[in-house]
Design an enzyme around this catalytic site. Structure first.
Site, PDB file in Angstrom:
ATOM      1  N   GLN A 103       0.870  -1.181   0.000  1.00 56.38           N
ATOM      2  CA  GLN A 103       0.000   0.000   0.000  1.00 56.38           C
ATOM      3  C   GLN A 103       0.906   1.230   0.000  1.00 56.38           C
ATOM      4  O   GLN A 103       1.798   1.338   0.846  1.00 56.38           O
ATOM      5  CB  GLN A 103      -0.890  -0.005   1.244  1.00 56.38           C
ATOM      6  CG  GLN A 103      -1.962   1.073   1.208  1.00 56.38           C
ATOM      7  CD  GLN A 103      -2.746   1.168   2.506  1.00 56.38           C
ATOM      8  OE1 GLN A 103      -2.149   1.150   3.582  1.00 56.38           O
ATOM      9  NE2 GLN A 103      -4.053   1.299   2.417  1.00 56.38           N
ATOM     10  N   TYR A 173      -5.149  10.221   5.677  1.00 55.82           N
ATOM     11  CA  TYR A 173      -3.761  10.524   5.314  1.00 55.82           C
ATOM     12  C   TYR A 173      -3.761  11.517   4.139  1.00 55.82           C
ATOM     13  O   TYR A 173      -4.819  12.007   3.739  1.00 55.82           O
ATOM     14  CB  TYR A 173      -3.001   9.229   5.006  1.00 55.82           C
ATOM     15  CG  TYR A 173      -2.887   8.346   6.235  1.00 55.82           C
ATOM     16  CD1 TYR A 173      -2.115   8.759   7.326  1.00 55.82           C
ATOM     17  CD2 TYR A 173      -3.583   7.152   6.332  1.00 55.82           C
ATOM     18  CE1 TYR A 173      -2.030   7.978   8.478  1.00 55.82           C
ATOM     19  CE2 TYR A 173      -3.494   6.364   7.477  1.00 55.82           C
ATOM     20  CZ  TYR A 173      -2.716   6.778   8.548  1.00 55.82           C
ATOM     21  OH  TYR A 173      -2.642   6.014   9.679  1.00 55.82           O
ATOM     22  N   GLU A 412      -6.039 -25.657  38.463  1.00 51.67           N
ATOM     23  CA  GLU A 412      -6.849 -24.459  38.705  1.00 51.67           C
ATOM     24  C   GLU A 412      -7.672 -24.696  39.964  1.00 51.67           C
ATOM     25  O   GLU A 412      -8.367 -25.707  40.065  1.00 51.67           O
ATOM     26  CB  GLU A 412      -7.746 -24.192  37.492  1.00 51.67           C
ATOM     27  CG  GLU A 412      -8.881 -23.222  37.727  1.00 51.67           C
ATOM     28  CD  GLU A 412      -8.466 -21.838  38.232  1.00 51.67           C
ATOM     29  OE1 GLU A 412      -7.528 -21.254  37.689  1.00 51.67           O
ATOM     30  OE2 GLU A 412      -9.094 -21.369  39.217  1.00 51.67           O
TER      31      GLU A 412
END
Ligand SMILES: Cc1cc2nc3c(=O)[nH]c(=O)nc-3n(C[C@H](O)[C@H](O)[C@H](O)COP(=O)(O)O)c2cc1C
Ligand code: SF4
Length: 660
Positions: A103, A173, A412
């Site tokens: 890009q 931009y 756990e």
């Protein structure tokens, strides 16, 4: 069973054939070197994504000139020294059957002089609200030079073997700055009418066409709606899109927004936004043009993506953060293995928030992203690893360890895996945390991890497991301040209310306005309670991603939550909270005070285990209370550190690479 015929049918962009309709949209990673060149880390990352089955890869916004750079470690296309690295990425994509192109971009006013070394430039001298630096208006001759820079960048991209280029005309931009009356107040041939405002983009397209081979495809990304008053609207974009089609542009990639509207939460839709929220914008453009249209924006479910292509709402589907979370999304989707997809939970913590802090991009749920070099290397020995604590850090450590062939036991103490994710997902608009918890639970089952819930990790239980190494991921406990709470007011921790272990009575005072305090306020206000947040600093929820924060503050306002900043709690008793701020001392009625003042690590276990287990590592909140992003990364890195016998668990991947 092969699935999703539309999404996985071949596509066409100009003369370029794509193997499917899945697109990696441009995403700055901040993995390039200081000159904007591809690094080994970048190559490894792109290889990993390409291997996952994506058809089209649009590389990140690559600056065409130094003054248009937005991030220090962004890719550049500003001189010929970048061509070789880019050619390497092209080779990788092609080896996996993907097409690829960069890009091309110039940040204009959406950058800062500390990045570019010079004052930002723009069509007009109007500062960007996020960058807060007054730009300099470009002279006409300078505009021509930038047009030439785009053409030179495109030539370099083609020389590197790219299949196409995309021109970045979106997100506020430089090109958008010219297109939009919000940023363009020029009175010459580049300002005023839409025709004039389009001139810069049109000249760039034409200059690029002149610089590349005749049928080299040029794509353009546009913000269909800038989402700011006086900015570009979908009606404008339809006119621009038609003009681009007439010029011979091969495809249009449709996004929204600019930096000024970023906090509205559309450009990278956060957790609170619904899936596919930007589809109507792509559809609007698709209805107006004949060239292929790429849709983007929180498209995470492959079935939604397939339906969009099948019904002609768009021709290609870009999945950005989704590929950061799971580069195998395309292959898993095509094979119908939907349950195995590691979901992007749209938290924006690891990726875009880090980028805006000028750090390298991570992914909260996928610690391998950006660390592919380290994780691609197989383990050279098998270790029996016990993991204490089934929160996101511990569960991820277990997942990664099992994936790498280790023998894993997860302990756990609660009856279900998830740890602090339960409280996180209980807050309003936080479904992502549940998605992560459910994915990790499913995945540990699929990988055959020995999960022992209801089992507290102690030297005795660990002795019975007999591990070579242990990862201590037992998290943190909420901090209780030294405030005396007298009669007439109940005190609670946020987590107790979120989990329904306690009920709050109205009115409620939340002590501490970090993200968790603000979310708890929302949770309670939604239940009809009167809520006031008392925060010592000058703002609340500053630890949330900025778009997420803006949406949260908006909702708190709608719910009528009172916010007192620069305010300290002095006393809590007799149905009120006494506070002090720069304006003096006052009282707030309170039946419940809720502590949201951070957390302290649960320590002690690691030391206790050292006599039993040869190698003990501590991760996540058990070291220091931080976000899920850090806990997950540390959990995964602890596995590598154990395998390699490395001394420390660091975030610095380069150091780790060097250690081998
Ligand atoms: C870390 C990050 C960097 C991005 N960089 C770019 C960029 O260089 N150019 C661009 O046009 N869009 C950029 N975007 C926007 C994405 O291309 C995409 O439009 C957005 O993330 C929404 O899609 P998703 O929900 O599939 O992620 C970026 C997004 C993220 C998360
Ligand atoms: S950090 Fe969060 S938003 Fe970004 S890609 Fe990962 S899961 Fe998605």
């Amino acid at each position: 069973m092969p699935a999703l015929h539309s999404l996985f049918s071949p596509g066409q962009i100009g003369h370029v054939r794509t193997k499917n309709r899945v697109v990696m949209p441009p995403m700055v990673r901040n993995y390039a070197d200081e000159h904007g060149r591809v690094t080994p880390r970048y190559r490894a990352h792109i290889e990993r994504v390409a291997r996952g089955g994506v058809g089209t890869m649009i590389l990140e916004a690559s600056f065409v000139r130094q003054d248009g750079r937005g991030f220090r470690h962004q890719l550049g296309l500003h001189d010929d020294s970048v061509i070789e690295g880019l050619a390497g990425l092209v080779e990788i994509a092609h080896a996996h059957g993907a097409v690829i192109g960069p890009q091309l971009y110039h940040a204009g006013r959406q950058t800062q002089s500390r990045i570019t070394g010079e004052r930002p430039v723009a069509p007009s001298a109007l500062p960007d609200p996020l960058m807060r630096e007054a730009p300099r208006a470009l002279e006409v001759e300078e505009i021509h030079e930038i047009v030439r820079a785009f053409a030179d960048a495109a030539r370099r991209a083609e020389a590197a073997g790219s299949d196409f280029v995309e021109i970045h005309g979106a997100h506020g931009y430089l090109i958008t700055q010219f297109l939009s009356p919000f940023t363009n107040q020029r009175e010459d041939q580049y300002g005023g009418s839409l025709d004039n405002r389009m001139r810069f983009l049109v000249e760039i397209v034409q200059a690029v066409q002149d610089a590349v081979s005749p049928d080299f495809p040029i794509l353009v990304r546009l913000s269909c709606d800038e989402l700011v008053p006086g900015g570009l609207t979908p009606d404008d974009t339809v006119v621009i899109a038609r003009r681009l089609e007439d010029l011979g542009v091969a495809a249009l990639d449709i996004s929204v927004g600019n930096y000024a509207s970023y906090t509205r939460g559309y450009m990278m839709p956060p957790m609170a936004r619904e899936d596919g929220v930007l589809l109507p914008f792509a559809e609007r453009v698709k209805a107006a043009v004949g060239v292929p249209v790429i849709a983007v924006g929180k498209i995470r479910d492959p079935r939604l993506a397939d339906e969009v292509v099948a019904t002609g709402r768009a021709d290609f589907i870009a999945v950005g953060r989704t590929l950061l979370a799971d580069p195998d999304w395309p292959n898993k989707a095509q094979a119908g293995r939907f349950e195995e997809i590691l979901p992007c939970i749209a938290c924006n913590q690891g990726c875009i928030s880090r980028l805006f802090e000028h750090k390298d991009v991570w992914c909260t749920v996928n610690p391998e992203t950006g660390r592919e070099e380290a994780f691609e290397r197989p383990a050279d020995r098998t270790v029996r690893i016990a993991i204490a604590g089934g929160g996101p850090g511990g569960m991820t450590a277990a997942r990664i360890a099992a994936q790498r062939g280790h023998d894993v036991v997860l302990l756990e103490q609660e009856e279900a895996l998830g740890g602090q994710l339960f409280a996180a997902e209980a807050a309003p608009y936080r479904p992502g945390w549940r998605e992560l918890r459910e994915y990790l639970t499913r995945e540990l089952g699929r990988l055959g991890v020995d999960v022992r819930t209801g089992t507290r990790a102690t030297p005795d239980t660990l002795r019975e497991v007999g591990p070579d190494a242990a990862i201590v991921a037992i998290g943190s406990s909420p901090f209780r301040p030294r405030i005396h709470v007298g009669p007439g007011v109940d005190a609670a921790f946020a987590v107790e209310l979120l989990l329904g272990e306690k009920e709050a009575k109205s009115p409620v005072v939340i002590a501490g306005g970090g993200c968790s305090g603000a979310q708890t306020a929302e949770f309670l206000a939604e239940r009809g309670l009167d809520v006031t947040i008392v925060e010592m600093t000058d703002a609340v929820a500053t630890d949330a991603p900025i778009d997420d924060r803006a949406l949260l503050l908006q909702r708190l306002k709608t719910l009528g939550v009172q916010i007192l900043t620069e305010t300290r709690i002095m006393r809590v008793d007799r149905g009120q909270v006494t506070v002090e701020n720069p304006y003096g001392v006052g009282t707030i009625p309170a039946a419940t005070v809720v502590y949201c003042l951070g957390a302290r690590p649960n320590d002690g276990l690691a030391d206790a285990l050292k006599a039993t287990v040869p190698d003990v590592r501590v991760i996540g909140d058990a070291v220091e209370a931080r976000r899920v992003t850090e806990a997950v990364a540390e959990g995964a890195l602890a596995v590598l550190a154990i395998e390699q016998g490395a001394a420390r668990i660091g975030f610095d991947h380069d150091l780790r690479m060097a250690a081998d």
